[in-house]
Each structure stands twice: as structure tokens, then as C-alpha cells.
Design an enzyme around this catalytic site. Structure first.
Site, mmCIF file in Angstrom:
data_model
loop_
_atom_site.group_PDB
_atom_site.id
_atom_site.type_symbol
_atom_site.label_atom_id
_atom_site.label_comp_id
_atom_site.label_asym_id
_atom_site.label_seq_id
_atom_site.Cartn_x
_atom_site.Cartn_y
_atom_site.Cartn_z
ATOM 1 N N HIS A 98 0.690 -1.246 0.067
ATOM 2 C CA HIS A 98 -0.102 0.064 0.009
ATOM 3 C C HIS A 98 0.943 1.161 -0.019
ATOM 4 O O HIS A 98 1.893 1.285 0.676
ATOM 5 C CB HIS A 98 -1.145 0.136 1.211
ATOM 6 C CG HIS A 98 -1.746 1.245 1.301
ATOM 7 N ND1 HIS A 98 -2.934 1.470 0.566
ATOM 8 C CD2 HIS A 98 -1.773 2.450 1.919
ATOM 9 C CE1 HIS A 98 -3.505 2.517 0.633
ATOM 10 N NE2 HIS A 98 -2.871 3.003 1.505
ATOM 11 N N SER A 99 0.350 2.288 -0.933
ATOM 12 C CA SER A 99 1.306 3.339 -1.068
ATOM 13 C C SER A 99 2.724 3.266 -1.203
ATOM 14 O O SER A 99 2.949 2.652 -2.261
ATOM 15 C CB SER A 99 1.055 4.209 0.288
ATOM 16 O OG SER A 99 1.390 5.582 0.197
ATOM 17 N N MET A 100 3.602 3.609 -0.289
ATOM 18 C CA MET A 100 4.955 3.382 -0.768
ATOM 19 C C MET A 100 5.137 1.953 -0.686
ATOM 20 O O MET A 100 6.124 1.716 -1.610
ATOM 21 C CB MET A 100 5.895 4.013 0.300
ATOM 22 C CG MET A 100 7.465 3.796 0.283
ATOM 23 S SD MET A 100 8.423 4.292 1.625
ATOM 24 C CE MET A 100 8.112 2.792 2.808
ATOM 25 N N SER A 125 -1.570 -1.006 -4.042
ATOM 26 C CA SER A 125 -2.610 -0.426 -3.422
ATOM 27 C C SER A 125 -2.345 1.047 -3.133
ATOM 28 O O SER A 125 -1.262 1.337 -2.575
ATOM 29 C CB SER A 125 -3.201 -1.251 -2.268
ATOM 30 O OG SER A 125 -3.997 -0.333 -1.370
#
Length: 257
Positions: A98-100, A125
């Protein structure tokens, strides 16, 4: 023997299994967001065990690794994580970031594929495609500026944000994370062979639907896009729906849009 023991200790530092499931036929490796820790995925581990074993990555600089300096370079983070995953390649791997963490999952997948032991599927994500660059400077802000960004995205435990001493303790690692992801650049044409499913929130202030669709050229396999109601941390707001996607995947059904 010494190198084997060292590798084992390194894996224990980097990889956390909250619900060991020796009988599981698949393993889900989860990569946290900037400022996040392996424990963010404890509920995912509980929900999927014992059918699927969840291995969550613990980056340096947080929780029981808080005395270690953070890593401010995505390539180094991916190299270290890929090495730590070596003992876990005894089962088919699926990645979720998720994200990074989506970018790190992508980069670790590239490294493992080069060694012939890549994941069977990657879920990216809450992050724009690696090829979509947007100048950001959160890592250059003062501490209050970084805290403001964390509050805006609503992904940090309120107990941390409300505890001044704890917050100041973890801020150096969070700054390192932001420096790493904001300085990340990917070479043109970078892609993985594994199928790729992108998950995004329809109101994410950091990732537009076009940003999410731009992941498609980054896989030579099947591509799918899942859009959920919510912001950057839609996966917390819509946890049952995200878990349903993962369960469907592990039941062997297609997860393309």
C-alpha cells in the site's frame, strides 16, 4: 554456517508472521506504507490464517526496530527486503503493498523475478504508477509539516499522533520513508511478469484513476483495476471488501476488473 545464521536473523528482523500457518499452501507478503509498520497488517493475517500465511515486512526505524536508522532509498529497501524473503520462497508468494509499499512490492518483485523466484501475483494499492512522477517535498518539511501530512491522509494510529514523545521518536523513520518515495525514479519500460491488480480509492487525494490505470504497462501479465469508495486509506475503511478480493484470489479466481 555463520552466513546462514546471519541471513536467518536478518529475515527475523524484516519479516513478521503473526499467525504462523505451516499448513498453508500460499504466502501473502505485505508491504507497509510510509510511516507504517508490519503490525498494520495484523488484521489481514488474522483474517486469512490458517489458509494463507501472511508475512508482513517491518522496515527499520519503527517499533522494535526504532533504534535502527531508516532507509531513505527505495532501491536499498527493495534489495534488503528481497534478501530477507529468501527463506520464505518455499511457498508460492503473492505481494500486497500500500502506498510506498506498492512501489517496494513492485521493486522486490523485479528483483526476485530476475532470480527466477518471483511472486505469482502483485497487488498495488493506493499509489500512482511508478512511471507517473509528481514533485513532492514532504520530507523537506519541518516536523509539524510531516505530522500535518500524516493527519491529512488518516493512515497513522491516533495513539501515535496524540503521543508527543512517541511521535518524535518515530518521525526520523517517517522522514526517511518520505525521502525515499519522493526521490524514487523508475527507468523507462520497467515491468514485472507477474499479473498485477491495482486497488485505489475513488477519492484518494494522491492517486487519480488515471494514475492507477497507468500501472498497466508495468506488467507483462494480466492487469486488473479495483476501485473502492474512499480516500488514501480506503483499505482500512473498506477492509472487508479488500479482504474479499484477496480471498477470491487465493481461491484461484481471477481478480481482474
Amino acid at each position: 554456517m555463520t552466513s546462514t545464521l546471519s541471513a536467518g536473523r536478518d529475515s527475523d528482523q524484516w519479516i513478521r508472521r503473526y499467525h504462523p500457518a505451516p499448513g498453508a499452501s500460499h504466502r501473502l507478503v505485505c508491504f507497509p506504507h510510509a510511516g507504517g509498520s508490519a503490525s498494520f497488517y495484523f488484521p489481514v493475517s488474522a483474517a486469512l490464517s490458517p489458509e494463507v500465511e501472511v508475512a508482513a515486512v517491518m522496515y527499520p526505524g519503527r517499533q522494535d526496530r526504532r533504534t535502527e536508522p531508516g532507509i531513505d532509498d527505495i532501491a536499498t529497501m527493495a534489495d534488503r527486503t528481497a534478501a530477507a524473503l529468501a527463506p520464505f520462497a518455499d511457498k508460492p508468494l503473492t505481494f500486497f503493498g500500500h502506498s510506498m509499499g506498492a512501489v517496494i512490492a513492485f521493486e522486490v518483485a523485479r528483483r526476485l523475478e530476475a532470480e527466477g523466484r518471483g511472486p505469482r501475483h502483485v497487488f498495488a494499492s493506493g499509489r500512482r504508477a511508478p512511471s507517473v512522477f509528481r514533485p513532492e517535498n514532504v520530507h523537506e518539511r519541518d516536523d509539524d509539516g510531516i505530522v500535518a501530512e500524516m493527519k491529512a491522509l488518516s493512515g497513522t494510529d491516533s495513539r501515535v499522533l496524540g503521543n508527543e514523545e512517541l511521535l518524535r521518536m518515530v518521525l526520523p523513520a517517517i522522514r526517511s520513508d518520505y525521502r525515499a518515495i519522493e526521490r524514487y525514479r523508475v527507468e523507462p519500460g520497467a515491468a514485472i511478469s507477474a499479473p498485477l491488480t491495482v486497488l485505489t480509492g475513488d477519492a484518494d487525494p494522491r492517486t487519480t484513476l488515471d494514475d492507477a490505470r497507468a500501472w498497466e504497462p508495468h506488467t507483462r501479465g494480466r492487469f486488473g483495476l479495483k476501485v473502492f469508495p474512499g480516500g488514501h486509506f480506503f483499505l482500512s475503511e473498506k477492509a472487508p471488501d479488500v479482504l474479499a478480493v484477496l480471498k477470491e484470489h487465493f481461491r484461484g479466481r481471477a481478480t481482474t476488473a
